[in-house]
Design a protein around this motif. Sequence first.
Motif, PDB file in Angstrom:
ATOM      1  N   TYR A  28       0.582  -0.979  -0.225  1.00 46.83           N
ATOM      2  CA  TYR A  28      -0.301   0.019  -0.058  1.00 46.83           C
ATOM      3  C   TYR A  28       0.694   1.042  -0.096  1.00 46.83           C
ATOM      4  N   ASP A  29       1.790   0.918   0.917  1.00 49.54           N
ATOM      5  CA  ASP A  29       2.884   2.506   0.904  1.00 49.54           C
ATOM      6  C   ASP A  29       3.098   2.876  -0.858  1.00 49.54           C
ATOM      7  N   ALA A  30       3.556   1.608  -0.999  1.00 53.43           N
ATOM      8  CA  ALA A  30       5.075   1.474  -2.549  1.00 53.43           C
ATOM      9  C   ALA A  30       3.010   2.291  -3.293  1.00 53.43           C
ATOM     10  N   VAL A  31       2.115   1.900  -3.653  1.00 49.27           N
ATOM     11  CA  VAL A  31       0.822   1.913  -4.467  1.00 49.27           C
ATOM     12  C   VAL A  31       0.755   3.845  -4.592  1.00 49.27           C
ATOM     13  N   GLN A  32       1.083   4.067  -2.959  1.00 53.44           N
ATOM     14  CA  GLN A  32       0.844   5.837  -2.577  1.00 53.44           C
ATOM     15  C   GLN A  32       1.193   6.397  -2.987  1.00 53.44           C
ATOM     16  N   GLU A  33       3.135   6.438  -3.025  1.00 52.14           N
ATOM     17  CA  GLU A  33       4.135   6.812  -3.202  1.00 52.14           C
ATOM     18  C   GLU A  33       4.245   7.234  -5.035  1.00 52.14           C
ATOM     19  N   GLU A  34       3.760   5.876  -5.760  1.00 53.35           N
ATOM     20  CA  GLU A  34       3.132   6.252  -7.410  1.00 53.35           C
ATOM     21  C   GLU A  34       2.930   7.542  -8.127  1.00 53.35           C
ATOM     22  N   GLY A  35       3.563   7.625  -8.826  1.00 55.02           N
ATOM     23  CA  GLY A  35       2.572   8.844  -9.538  1.00 55.02           C
ATOM     24  C   GLY A  35       0.805   8.540  -9.746  1.00 55.02           C
ATOM     25  N   ILE A  36       0.418  10.002 -10.528  1.00 56.81           N
ATOM     26  CA  ILE A  36      -0.447   9.382 -11.077  1.00 56.81           C
ATOM     27  C   ILE A  36      -0.392   9.699 -12.515  1.00 56.81           C
ATOM     28  N   PRO A  37      -0.899   8.722 -13.425  1.00 53.23           N
ATOM     29  CA  PRO A  37       0.189   9.286 -14.596  1.00 53.23           C
ATOM     30  C   PRO A  37      -0.507  10.161 -15.688  1.00 53.23           C
ATOM     31  N   ASP A  38      -0.237  10.708 -16.135  1.00 50.63           N
ATOM     32  CA  ASP A  38      -0.716  12.359 -17.120  1.00 50.63           C
ATOM     33  C   ASP A  38      -1.950  12.234 -17.878  1.00 50.63           C
ATOM     34  N   ARG A  39      -2.002  10.787 -18.673  1.00 51.97           N
ATOM     35  CA  ARG A  39      -3.050  10.452 -18.959  1.00 51.97           C
ATOM     36  C   ARG A  39      -4.525  10.225 -17.870  1.00 51.97           C
ATOM     37  N   PHE A  40      -4.150  10.017 -17.235  1.00 52.07           N
ATOM     38  CA  PHE A  40      -5.058   9.900 -15.889  1.00 52.07           C
ATOM     39  C   PHE A  40      -5.939  11.336 -15.491  1.00 52.07           C
ATOM     40  N   LEU A  41      -4.282  12.150 -15.226  1.00 51.00           N
ATOM     41  CA  LEU A  41      -4.473  13.449 -14.596  1.00 51.00           C
ATOM     42  C   LEU A  41      -5.624  13.860 -15.614  1.00 51.00           C
ATOM     43  N   ASP A  42      -5.313  14.032 -17.064  1.00 45.94           N
ATOM     44  CA  ASP A  42      -6.082  14.696 -18.527  1.00 45.94           C
ATOM     45  C   ASP A  42      -7.144  14.791 -18.630  1.00 45.94           C
ATOM     46  N   LEU A  43      -7.623  13.123 -17.760  1.00 46.80           N
ATOM     47  CA  LEU A  43      -9.012  12.738 -17.801  1.00 46.80           C
ATOM     48  C   LEU A  43      -9.948  13.182 -16.954  1.00 46.80           C
ATOM     49  N   LEU A  44      -9.787  13.658 -15.802  1.00 44.75           N
ATOM     50  CA  LEU A  44      -9.890  14.383 -14.996  1.00 44.75           C
ATOM     51  C   LEU A  44      -9.946  15.446 -15.096  1.00 44.75           C
ATOM     52  N   GLU A  45      -9.489  15.927 -15.547  1.00 41.94           N
ATOM     53  CA  GLU A  45      -9.388  17.577 -15.689  1.00 41.94           C
ATOM     54  C   GLU A  45     -10.500  18.002 -16.613  1.00 41.94           C
ATOM     55  N   ARG A  46     -10.528  16.105 -18.022  1.00 43.66           N
ATOM     56  CA  ARG A  46     -12.004  16.627 -18.646  1.00 43.66           C
ATOM     57  C   ARG A  46     -13.182  16.929 -18.789  1.00 43.66           C
ATOM     58  N   LEU A  47     -13.163  15.291 -17.522  1.00 42.52           N
ATOM     59  CA  LEU A  47     -14.152  15.334 -16.210  1.00 42.52           C
ATOM     60  C   LEU A  47     -14.668  16.356 -15.711  1.00 42.52           C
ATOM     61  N   GLU A  48     -13.964  16.758 -15.353  1.00 45.43           N
ATOM     62  CA  GLU A  48     -13.984  17.954 -14.752  1.00 45.43           C
ATOM     63  C   GLU A  48     -14.971  19.316 -15.202  1.00 45.43           C
ATOM     64  N   GLU A  49     -13.963  19.557 -16.590  1.00 45.03           N
ATOM     65  CA  GLU A  49     -14.807  20.878 -17.608  1.00 45.03           C
ATOM     66  C   GLU A  49     -15.754  20.272 -17.525  1.00 45.03           C
ATOM     67  N   ALA A  50     -16.045  19.373 -18.216  1.00 39.38           N
ATOM     68  CA  ALA A  50     -17.624  19.258 -18.735  1.00 39.38           C
ATOM     69  C   ALA A  50     -18.558  18.903 -17.738  1.00 39.38           C
ATOM     70  N   GLU A  51     -18.373  18.748 -16.277  1.00 37.14           N
ATOM     71  CA  GLU A  51     -19.375  19.149 -15.020  1.00 37.14           C
ATOM     72  C   GLU A  51     -19.534  19.972 -14.952  1.00 37.14           C
TER      73      GLU A  51
END
Length: 60
Positions: A28-51
């Motif tokens: 769990y600690d190792a997964v928590q330290e991993e960065g969020i992939p750019d593709r996922f961040l882009d998807l979250l930004e598009r979702l926020e804009e759509a909302e």
Amino acid sequence: MNTPQSSNFRPGAMLPNASISRKLREFYDAVQEEGIPDRFLDLLERLEEAEKSAESANAK
């Protein structure tokens, strides 16, 4: 309390679940330290804009 684990417990020995818990925590600690992939961040930004667009369209 007399459970199967407590009757077989030796001082200084780890309970079987303690080892599993430790390994899960390490994973769990190792997964928590991993960065969020750019593709996922882009998807979250598009979702926020759509909302926001949907909210402004509903407000009119």
